[in-house]
Design an enzyme around this catalytic site. Sequence first.
Site, PDB file in Angstrom:
ATOM      1  CE  LYS A  82      13.488 -20.668  49.937  1.00 48.47           C
ATOM      2  NZ  LYS A  82      12.371 -20.036  50.192  1.00 48.47           N
ATOM      3  CB  SER A  83      12.705 -16.179  44.296  1.00 49.65           C
ATOM      4  OG  SER A  83      12.795 -15.804  45.828  1.00 49.65           O
ATOM      5  NE  ARG A 100       8.704 -14.365  41.857  1.00 46.10           N
ATOM      6  CZ  ARG A 100       8.766 -14.561  43.021  1.00 46.10           C
ATOM      7  NH1 ARG A 100       9.512 -15.598  43.597  1.00 46.10           N
ATOM      8  NH2 ARG A 100       8.416 -13.800  43.890  1.00 46.10           N
ATOM      9  N   GLY A 126       6.159 -20.888  51.965  1.00 42.63           N
ATOM     10  CA  GLY A 126       4.996 -19.834  51.974  1.00 42.63           C
ATOM     11  C   GLY A 126       5.300 -19.197  50.356  1.00 42.63           C
ATOM     12  CD  GLN A 178       6.227 -15.234  50.349  1.00 42.96           C
ATOM     13  OE1 GLN A 178       5.233 -15.100  51.393  1.00 42.96           O
ATOM     14  NE2 GLN A 178       7.271 -16.050  50.642  1.00 42.96           N
ATOM     15  CG  ASP A 218      14.483 -14.587  52.919  1.00 41.81           C
ATOM     16  OD1 ASP A 218      13.306 -14.508  53.371  1.00 41.81           O
ATOM     17  OD2 ASP A 218      14.104 -14.932  51.402  1.00 41.81           O
ATOM     18  NE  ARG A 227      13.614 -17.117  58.677  1.00 45.51           N
ATOM     19  CZ  ARG A 227      13.541 -17.250  57.459  1.00 45.51           C
ATOM     20  NH1 ARG A 227      13.693 -16.268  56.567  1.00 45.51           N
ATOM     21  NH2 ARG A 227      13.607 -18.496  56.856  1.00 45.51           N
ATOM     22  NE  ARG A 237      15.926 -17.911  53.978  1.00 48.19           N
ATOM     23  CZ  ARG A 237      16.388 -18.328  52.724  1.00 48.19           C
ATOM     24  NH1 ARG A 237      17.619 -18.835  52.673  1.00 48.19           N
ATOM     25  NH2 ARG A 237      15.643 -18.368  51.591  1.00 48.19           N
TER      26      ARG A 237
HETATM   27  C1  S3P Z   1      10.020 -14.385  48.315  1.00 48.17           C
HETATM   28  C2  S3P Z   1       9.838 -13.443  48.993  1.00 48.17           C
HETATM   29  C3  S3P Z   1      10.109 -13.119  50.528  1.00 48.17           C
HETATM   30  C4  S3P Z   1      11.175 -13.958  51.212  1.00 48.17           C
HETATM   31  C5  S3P Z   1      10.861 -15.512  50.507  1.00 48.17           C
HETATM   32  C6  S3P Z   1      11.019 -15.576  48.962  1.00 48.17           C
HETATM   33  C7  S3P Z   1       9.561 -14.771  46.809  1.00 48.17           C
HETATM   34  O1  S3P Z   1       8.844 -13.294  51.327  1.00 48.17           O
HETATM   35  O2  S3P Z   1      11.213 -13.945  52.393  1.00 48.17           O
HETATM   36  O3  S3P Z   1      11.871 -16.125  51.168  1.00 48.17           O
HETATM   37  O4  S3P Z   1      10.153 -15.389  46.254  1.00 48.17           O
HETATM   38  O5  S3P Z   1       8.619 -14.000  46.534  1.00 48.17           O
HETATM   39  P1  S3P Z   1       8.021 -12.041  51.419  1.00 48.17           P
HETATM   40  O6  S3P Z   1       7.176 -11.774  50.199  1.00 48.17           O
HETATM   41  O7  S3P Z   1       6.886 -12.337  52.657  1.00 48.17           O
HETATM   42  O8  S3P Z   1       8.661 -10.698  52.086  1.00 48.17           O
END
Ligand code: S3P
Length: 450
Positions: free
Chosen positions: A28-29, A33, A101, A176, A327, A358, A403
Amino acid sequence: MSGHGTPIPMTSRKCGPLKGEANVPGDKSISHRSLILGAMAVGETKISGLLEGEDVLDTAKAMRSFGAEVINHGGGNWSVHGVGVGGFSEPDHVIDCGNSGTGVRLIMGTMATTPISVTFTGDASLCSRPMGRVTDPLALFGTKSVGRKGGRLPMTLVGAADPVPVTYTTPVPSAQVKSAVLLAGLNVRGKTVVIEKEATRDHTERMLVGFGAELTVEETAEGRVITLTGQPELKPQTIVVPRDPSSAAFPVCAALITEGSDVLVPNIGLNPTRAGLFTTLREMGADLQYENLREEGGEPVADLRAKFSPNLKGIEVPPERAASMIDEYPVLSAVAAFAQGDTVMRGVKELRVKESDRIDAMAKGLRAAGVEVDEGEDWWIVKGRGFGNLAGGVTVESRLDHRIAMSFMVMGMATEKPMSVDDGSPIATSFPIFEKLMADLGADITRSAQ
Ligand code: S3P
């Protein structure tokens, strides 16, 4: 504020051994990007293995709204014709990031140093999450923002017309926040510096270098110092998105607690900023092997083989490992319920501001199922009961959190009575094939209430 559709209650029952191969979707990350950096490059970026979950699809839509051409060729193959750094045009409608987020915070950073105004919104979960952690550092570039009380969405950002470079130490361990500042720094002449005291996932840094930006990372006494030289011309890339270790966590943990199981989860990235759960499970006595360990695209990759592990023991998870498994605490807590003794998790305050709180969401469901849980603001302890001693038989609120829903579905595979969630629809944000993949392994998860 957007919402989800009709709630989908789900129930997971004790099942026979899980067997076979679990091909989990793309990371996902890295998927977010890939689309965002592709939109900021000049020319065509080709992406294969993109996660086609709702979160990432919302980011694809957003990139189109800023003027990039984003094409779905089918089968996880996508292309992005980017508009260049600083080339975003002003969208003529609100940007809805749904549940994500990561999507909203990274996109805020990306538009923050281009003189356009953008209004962001999301679902009820996203609209309850703090955005000040991103808009505060963006204000240092000259970006203005106005949102609801407590820095919540919906929120409008006005990008800085004449941005100045920034040096910023992140106050919370957050990839993030780090990424939002770096992405904003792309369109600023001079050097933008982010300092993080604890290392968080480093996909943004690695991918910026891949796209041709000048970026250095230094390990110092103050932490990781990341320096980005602004206004590069980003070069389009061909990206193969690796599979998501955070999604792999679910079939792996399901196999560990389901009698007789033997599951192979191929091609999982073991980047040290992401792989903390697997280390922790091994320390708990899990029969989890790394097979065919290799390097792909500069990252350690392995096939994970997880087998039923009847002798799990509770451990103290080192707090310095938290960022690398942030996560994965919900599903870890579900596994910990079947271990002998206490699993102690400290330094995890960030869990309180994820898609849901969570710690609270898991603790309530675990207690209802018969597990004792102690908790404080930034710690919690799950008092494991071993196998065969856990009643289950309850319905838990998933709170718009994928999750939480998947963790209780995993737990239901080993409780005496089934476990249900009131709404499994959020699973589609990150793991749209979860039900089919688990059914193919032999799990008994149905779309029904208890
Ligand atoms: C992510 C960063 C994490 C993670 C999220 C994905 C990212 O959040 O919990 O699922 O892709 O940069 P935080 O930056 O709030 O820790």
